[in-house]
Enzyme design. Structure first.
Site, PDB file in Angstrom:
ATOM      1  N   LYS A  44      -9.292   1.798  63.298  1.00 30.48           N
ATOM      2  CA  LYS A  44      -9.007   1.410  61.906  1.00 30.48           C
ATOM      3  C   LYS A  44     -10.093   1.968  60.973  1.00 30.48           C
ATOM      4  O   LYS A  44     -11.096   2.502  61.442  1.00 30.48           O
ATOM      5  CB  LYS A  44      -8.922  -0.112  61.791  1.00 30.48           C
ATOM      6  CG  LYS A  44      -8.199  -0.804  62.938  1.00 30.48           C
ATOM      7  CD  LYS A  44      -6.741  -0.413  63.118  1.00 30.48           C
ATOM      8  CE  LYS A  44      -6.168  -1.167  64.314  1.00 30.48           C
ATOM      9  NZ  LYS A  44      -4.811  -0.904  64.661  1.00 30.48           N
TER      10      LYS A  44
HETATM   11  C1  LIG Z   1      -4.482  -2.230  65.805  1.00 33.81           C
HETATM   12  C2  LIG Z   1      -3.360  -3.137  65.546  1.00 33.81           C
HETATM   13  C3  LIG Z   1      -3.331  -4.444  66.050  1.00 33.81           C
HETATM   14  C4  LIG Z   1      -4.356  -4.973  67.002  1.00 33.81           C
HETATM   15  O1  LIG Z   1      -5.656  -5.013  66.498  1.00 33.81           O
HETATM   16  P1  LIG Z   1      -6.828  -5.440  67.484  1.00 33.81           P
HETATM   17  O2  LIG Z   1      -7.994  -5.688  66.564  1.00 33.81           O
HETATM   18  O3  LIG Z   1      -7.071  -4.286  68.406  1.00 33.81           O
HETATM   19  O4  LIG Z   1      -6.425  -6.659  68.189  1.00 33.81           O
HETATM   20  C5  LIG Z   1      -2.278  -5.264  65.692  1.00 33.81           C
HETATM   21  N1  LIG Z   1      -1.293  -4.827  64.897  1.00 33.81           N
HETATM   22  C6  LIG Z   1      -1.276  -3.574  64.407  1.00 33.81           C
HETATM   23  C7  LIG Z   1      -0.165  -3.153  63.511  1.00 33.81           C
HETATM   24  C8  LIG Z   1      -2.296  -2.676  64.726  1.00 33.81           C
HETATM   25  O5  LIG Z   1      -2.256  -1.428  64.260  1.00 33.81           O
END
Ligand SMILES: *Cc1c(COP(=O)(O)O)cnc(C)c1O
Length: 387
Positions: A189
């Site tokens: 992210k």
């Molecule tokens: C990355 C992501 C998650 C999970 O995030 P984590 O912090 O790795 O648990 C959930 N939903 C979406 C749409 C994502 O892109």
């Protein structure tokens, strides 16, 4: 000739975290302070995150996934309840519903935005619908007004804002567009704490409940206990909780990253526009939608390869780009086609044609804050060369 050699040796990752000495220094300070679990750095990180997203309450957690679980548990979602989710998303959006013993109800997405289709939401609402989790996929906010318009009163709205730190919709930042939201700080992210997440809400009672639930359900926090005047005092536990506390090391890192978020998004926005204008001539490659009603956070730049007009299949295009050092990925998954969900709910690819299309035809191309002008030129050059 020389130019050509450097071009072929170039390696452009799909994503790379932007971290440096400032993050190292902040984490070092935290380690040396003697307070390493949830403490002053997490509190400062939460405060700044809440301010920047214009929400009254922000709670740091171990990931977006645990944050979504906390949100559902805090809202009392359980067995017998249905929770509406898009079929094209990261698998965690669906998994958290099952963690609560509730039933995930898949809804199709609109391939023009990759986001949940409000018309299909309207078709899937029942009297058991307790909540909906719209996903702001790749940093583009879901059409929240259209979603709300088809929901009966009392259905809780939980934003999966994993990709949406810094995104906004009609003047309101992500995180305050529903009852509760969960963000991710996974390295994929725009800002990262290694692993980590943030839950935001506009409801004070829900914030208080989730605050306890992330700390085993304890009525008083470790910090209160540690600094309080009564050494004999242990917390009371009146609910089932979890350990979803973020470490202060991550809080310290997150604080530094958050300070860079605006700059990261501005830079990504600039290069996203660059891609759109440079690649306009390739009619087989559809650019992501740039919203007029808000800000895209550009967690990823996800194109769509039109199978009818592309010079090769999407997968062959990805392989050819890989040969020239350009990493690409499908946008994300059609969750209803993944083994566990397919088997458990007896789902077919055609059940959600929009999600199936997205999974088959999307292609994320590199866009992050560790790329320079030559990297972008190389990606454009490789894509044009495919024609
Ligand atoms: C990355 C992501 C998650 C999970 O995030 P984590 O912090 O790795 O648990 C959930 N939903 C979406 C749409 C994502 O892109």
């Amino acid at each position: 000739m020389n130019d050509r050699t450097t071009m072929t040796e170039r390696k452009i990752h799909i994503s790379l975290p932007s971290t440096g000495e400032e993050e190292c220094e902040a984490v070092r300070e935290s380690i040396l302070s003697g307070w390493v679990t949830q403490g002053p750095k997490v509190a400062a990180f939460e405060k700044l995150f809440a301010e920047m997203h214009q929400v009254p309450h922000a709670l740091a957690v171990t990931s977006c996934t645990t944050g979504l679980h906390l949100a559902l548990a805090g809202l009392g979602v359980g067995p017998g309840d249905e929770v509406i989710i898009p079929a094209f998303t990261w698998i965690a959006t669906a998994n958290v519903v099952l963690y609560c013993g509730a039933t995930p109800v898949f809804v199709d997405v609109d391939p023009a935005t990759n986001n949940i289709d409000p018309e299909d939401v309207a078709r899937k609402v029942t009297e058991r619908t307790k909540a909906i989790i719209p996903v702001h996929l790749f940093g583009l906010c879901a059409d929240m007004d259209a979603i709300r318009a088809v929901l009966p009163d009392g259905v809780h709205v939980i934003e999966d804002a994993a990709c949406a730190s810094g995104a906004s919709y009609k003047g309101t930042p992500a995180g305050g567009l529903g009852d509760v939201a969960s963000f991710s700080f996974h390295p994929r992210k725009s800002i990262t704490t290694g692993e980590g997440g943030m839950v935001t809400t506009v409801h004070p009672e829900l914030a208080e409940k989730m605050d306890k639930m992330r700390n085993h359900g304890a009525e008083i926090s470790e910090e209160q206990r540690h600094h309080g005047p009564s050494p004999w005092r242990l917390p009371e536990f009146n609910m089932l909780g979890f350990n979803y506390r973020m470490t202060d090391l991550q809080g310290a890192m997150g604080l530094v990253q958050l300070g860079k978020l605006e700059g990261f998004i501005e830079e990504r926005q600039k290069w996203a526009e660059h891609y759109c204008s440079e690649l306009e001539g390739l009619d087989w490659l559809q650019m992501p939608r740039i919203p007029a009603e808000g800000r895209h956070a550009w967690q990823a730049f996800v194109t769509r390869v039109d199978p009818a007009s592309a010079p090769h299949t999407r997968n062959d295009i990805m392989a050819k780009l890989n040969d020239r050092g350009v990493a690409t990925r499908p946008g994300t998954h059609a969750v209803h086609e993944l083994g566990f969900y397919r088997e458990r709910f007896g789902l077919e690819p055609d059940d959600f044609p929009g999600a199936h299309d997205c999974a088959a035809n999307t292609m994320a191309i590199p866009l992050h804050n560790r790329m320079d002008a030559e990297d972008y030129a190389h990606v454009v050059d490789c894509l044009r060369g495919l024609d």
